[in-house]
Write an enzyme that holds these catalytic residues in place. Structure first.
Site, PDB file in Angstrom:
ATOM      1  N   HIS A 138      -8.520  -3.084 -13.234  1.00 45.10           N
ATOM      2  CA  HIS A 138      -7.775  -2.079 -12.307  1.00 45.10           C
ATOM      3  C   HIS A 138      -6.364  -2.883 -11.671  1.00 45.10           C
ATOM      4  O   HIS A 138      -5.195  -2.463 -11.621  1.00 45.10           O
ATOM      5  CB  HIS A 138      -8.344  -1.568 -11.274  1.00 45.10           C
ATOM      6  N   ASP A 198      -1.456   1.752  -8.307  1.00 43.34           N
ATOM      7  CA  ASP A 198      -2.496   2.541  -7.368  1.00 43.34           C
ATOM      8  C   ASP A 198      -1.853   3.215  -6.229  1.00 43.34           C
ATOM      9  O   ASP A 198      -0.946   4.210  -6.600  1.00 43.34           O
ATOM     10  CB  ASP A 198      -3.227   1.270  -6.784  1.00 43.34           C
TER      11      ASP A 198
END
Length: 296
Positions: A276, A114
């Protein structure tokens, strides 16, 4: 500030906590294991503790450094400046290079998730002599996102467009209730109560939420300028692009391989069964992919 090798690292058995002055900012990291160095960088709104499920196993082959980016976790949270340059990925990457140097590592392997993956990408471009191998988890390049905004991108990545609004709008509207967002994330991940509490306590610091906004504001401004200035510079080290096949931020929105095609000269691509948050949603498959890629 000198490293303190006597302080145990919560959630990381056998690791030690360090706080190191890097570019005049205190950067926190936990260090453990033996072997060649491998630096792990986290995403938002998290901290180094996102690696807790896989760092001990990686530490069987590597010296693991799991760092808190500036603005996150136990690292310092300086003001962003009028141009947000204090949270440019260039500045955040330079923090990590200095951290590793002061810990005794002139070159290292690097994995980022991320926001940490965006810092890692910039680090590999700005300091190619430092990075031996690179793994980027569940991102596509920032410029690719802003150049391909659709209704679905705006819906799935709503925070990208909210957090970049001028201060103090996001800070006033969401800051006091940011723990609700973080609690939701932690419960989605089925985090144990002590992990949820650690994430919530970190984001309740008003400086932490403001710093996260500055990170995203930099991503929509000065980071894009830096990316444009060296768009032709390729990442030359072996690179693994790893993403979740159910991720709402990558696979649901973009052709991940196509987004990275012109970014590096030696790239591998792999999707795993995950959303994610790969290291927390599917730690075993994430660990397996990283172990297969990184060669001591």
């Amino acid at each position: 500030m000198a490293p303190n090798p006597d302080e145990a690292a919560p959630f990381f058995p056998g690791f030690r906590s360090h706080s190191v002055d890097c570019q005049g900012v205190s950067i926190h990291a936990v260090v453990g294991g033996a072997g060649p160095p491998l630096l792990l960088l986290h995403g938002a709104p998290q901290s180094h503790i996102m690696w807790r499920e896989i760092a001990p196993a990686l530490a069987e082959r590597f010296t693991i450094v799991a760092s808190d980016l500036r603005g996150y976790g136990s690292s310092a949270k300086p003001p962003g400046g009028t141009d947000h340059s204090a949270y440019s990925k260039r500045t955040m990457a330079a923090d990590q290079v200095e951290l590793m140097r002061k810990l005794g590592f002139d070159e290292f392997c690097l994995a980022g998730h991320d926001r940490g993956a965006r810092v890692s990408r910039r680090l590999a471009k700005d300091h190619p002599e430092k990075v031996l191998q690179l793994a980027l988890l569940d991102i596509v390049p920032t410029a690719h996102i802003y150049s391909n905004v659709t209704r679905q991108v705006a819906a799935n990545l709503w925070h990208w467009f909210f957090l970049i609004q001028p201060a103090p709008l996001p800070e006033l509207m969401m800051g006091p209730n940011a723990d609700v967002w973080v609690k939701g994330m932690a419960r989605l991940l089925k985090s144990p109560p002590e992990i949820e509490a650690a994430y919530v306590n970190a984001i309740r610091d008003p400086n932490a939420f403001s710093a996260m906004c500055e990170d995203y504001r930099a991503g929509a401004s000065i980071d894009l300028e830096h990316d444009m200035s060296d768009a032709e510079k390729m990442i030359r080290c072996p690179t693994l692009i790893l993403w979740g096949n159910k991720s709402p931020t990558t696979s649901a929105l973009f052709d991940v391989e196509a987004a990275w095609r012109n970014e590096g000269v030696n790239m591998q691509f792999k999707a795993i069964e995950s959303g994610h948050f790969l290291p927390e949603e599917n730690p075993q498959e994430t660990l397996s992919a990283l172990n297969a890629f990184f060669k001591p």
